[in-house]
Design an enzyme around this catalytic site. Structure first.
Site, mmCIF file in Angstrom:
data_model
loop_
_atom_site.group_PDB
_atom_site.id
_atom_site.type_symbol
_atom_site.label_atom_id
_atom_site.label_comp_id
_atom_site.label_asym_id
_atom_site.label_seq_id
_atom_site.Cartn_x
_atom_site.Cartn_y
_atom_site.Cartn_z
ATOM 1 N N SER A 124 0.732 -1.350 -0.148
ATOM 2 C CA SER A 124 0.102 -0.208 -0.021
ATOM 3 C C SER A 124 0.761 1.214 -0.244
ATOM 4 O O SER A 124 1.968 1.372 0.565
ATOM 5 C CB SER A 124 -0.864 -0.105 1.359
ATOM 6 O OG SER A 124 -1.512 1.134 1.334
ATOM 7 N N TYR A 148 -1.436 -0.258 10.517
ATOM 8 C CA TYR A 148 -1.880 -1.065 9.228
ATOM 9 C C TYR A 148 -0.456 -0.842 8.256
ATOM 10 O O TYR A 148 -0.039 -1.644 7.650
ATOM 11 C CB TYR A 148 -3.186 -0.636 8.567
ATOM 12 C CG TYR A 148 -3.249 -0.687 6.869
ATOM 13 C CD1 TYR A 148 -3.226 0.160 6.128
ATOM 14 C CD2 TYR A 148 -3.745 -2.106 6.580
ATOM 15 C CE1 TYR A 148 -3.185 -0.092 4.766
ATOM 16 C CE2 TYR A 148 -3.793 -2.417 5.374
ATOM 17 C CZ TYR A 148 -3.438 -1.620 4.230
ATOM 18 O OH TYR A 148 -3.715 -1.806 3.001
ATOM 19 N N LYS A 152 2.283 -3.374 6.577
ATOM 20 C CA LYS A 152 2.541 -3.501 5.264
ATOM 21 C C LYS A 152 4.274 -3.544 5.012
ATOM 22 O O LYS A 152 4.701 -4.234 4.016
ATOM 23 C CB LYS A 152 1.860 -2.558 4.387
ATOM 24 C CG LYS A 152 0.304 -2.975 4.348
ATOM 25 C CD LYS A 152 0.019 -4.234 3.607
ATOM 26 C CE LYS A 152 -1.333 -4.466 3.567
ATOM 27 N NZ LYS A 152 -1.426 -5.856 2.826
#
Ligand code: WQD
Length: 338
Positions: A124, A148, A152
């Protein structure tokens, strides 16, 4: 090739299955259905007339992974399975590290046991954090602010070391910008489980009357109209980037990140106006304060993907909103209506 798709019943995964099969790849899905429904694969099968092998299970389950590896013998894996709600990741950090990081590790161990050497990773643009410069290129510093985003980036680092340990391995790290839109059939699309966190599905639910009004988070950003700017990318373009990454991984080795965006950004108000054009009605909005953690503007430099994957986005803003509206209006309750 035989391609295992973890999280293949999800929004991006399901669109990627169709593009893989259109290019002659054989696909197998592993999904625990924590954020998807088996109905999605029924629709993918109906749309493709193709064979979709599928297993129900968690990507952290070594025995299930070994079962899939032995049965399907994948030549490559596309790893979508993971949690992706930024706000939730702040409230439940250990859950996010467990699923997104330990899940990736469990998958890599199973791939080693099965001698599978190619992985395409669903990363991402959120790994970049606050922009030092725009558009972001792959050399931009990585400084994610959410749990989050950190999961990643950590998974990318694990994949980089995994690929460096064996010169025959390939890890393609696809850094998505903002996925939106739906398949032209309007049979598959984005179907958030609860109240949508993301802009486009929320607008779509206002348009079909499921939500009262869109709250616009902040109008005092340093952007042309004061609302947040993002690089939205049609999910079919994003799916095609994965097919291009599979072809790249057949002849490349090592780990390499690629920005998957259009290079064009739009504001929240641009998106609302575009959606009103698509649905032919006004979208009720309410101006509120900024959402914690939001960045003012994000935009991709996708030169590397263009040059090295031979991939470029082709769907414009109106295609993104029109396809979303077609999906939502045909499926007002998402897959629940089926
Ligand atoms: C876009 C813009 C909001 C909702 C996140 C993740 C990213 C990816 C996509 C997983 C912002 C504004 C939004 C609303 C609004 N996730 N907005 N009202 O935050 O750019 O990216 O989701 O793959 O990794 O970081 O996407 O759609 O939430 O927000 O005004 O109800 O819309 O402020 O400017 P975001 P988003």
């Amino acid at each position: 090739m035989r391609v295992l798709v973890t999280g293949g019943a999800g929004y991006i995964g399901s669109h990627t299955l169709l593009e893989l099969m259109a290019q002659g790849h054989e696909v197998c899905v592993l999904d625990n259905y924590s954020n998807a429904t088996p109905e999605v694969l029924n629709r993918v099968r109906a749309l493709s007339n193709g064979l979709v092998h599928d297993y129900i299970g968690d990507v952290r389950d070594a025995a299930k992974l070994d079962e899939v590896m032995q049965d399907f013998q994948p030549e490559a894996v596309i790893h979508f399975a993971g949690l992706k709600a930024v706000g939730e990741s702040q409230e439940k950090p250990l859950l996010y590290y467990d699923v997104n990081v330990s899940g990736t590790l469990a998958l890599l161990h199973a791939m080693e046991r099965a001698n599978c050497k190619r992985l395409i990773f669903s990363s991402s643009a959120t790994v970049y954090g606050e922009p030092v410069y725009l558009p972001y290129d792959e050399a931009h510093p990585t400084n994610p602010t959410s749990v989050y985003g950190k999961t990643k980036l950590i998974a990318e680092q694990i994949l980089t070391d995994w690929a460096a340990a064996d010169s025959t391995r390939a890890a393609v790290l696809l850094r998505y910008f903002n996925p939106v839109g739906a398949h032209a059939s309007a049979q598959i699309g984005e179907d958030p489980k609860d109240i949508p966190n993301n802009l486009m599905p929320f607008i779509a639910q206002v348009a079909v009357g499921k939500r009262e009004a869109l709250q616009i988070f902040g109008d005092d950003y340093d952007t042309p109209d004061g609302t947040g700017l993002r690089d939205y990318i049609h999910v079919v373009d994003l799916a095609r980037a994965h097919v291009a990454a599979i072809a790249y991984a057949e002849q490349a080795t090592g780990a390499r990140p690629f920005n998957i965006g259009t290079g064009q950004s739009y504001s929240v108000r641009d998106m609302v106006a575009a959606f009103e054009r698509a649905c032919g009605a006004a979208i009720k909005t309410q101006q509120v304060g900024r959402r914690e953690g939001d960045i003012a503007a994000m935009q991709a430099d996708a030169t590397r993907a263009n040059a090295e994957l031979g991939w470029k986005a082709t769907h414009d803003l109106d295609a993104m909103t029109a396809s979303t509206w077609a999906w939502q209006s045909a499926n007002p309750d998402g897959y629940d209506g089926s």
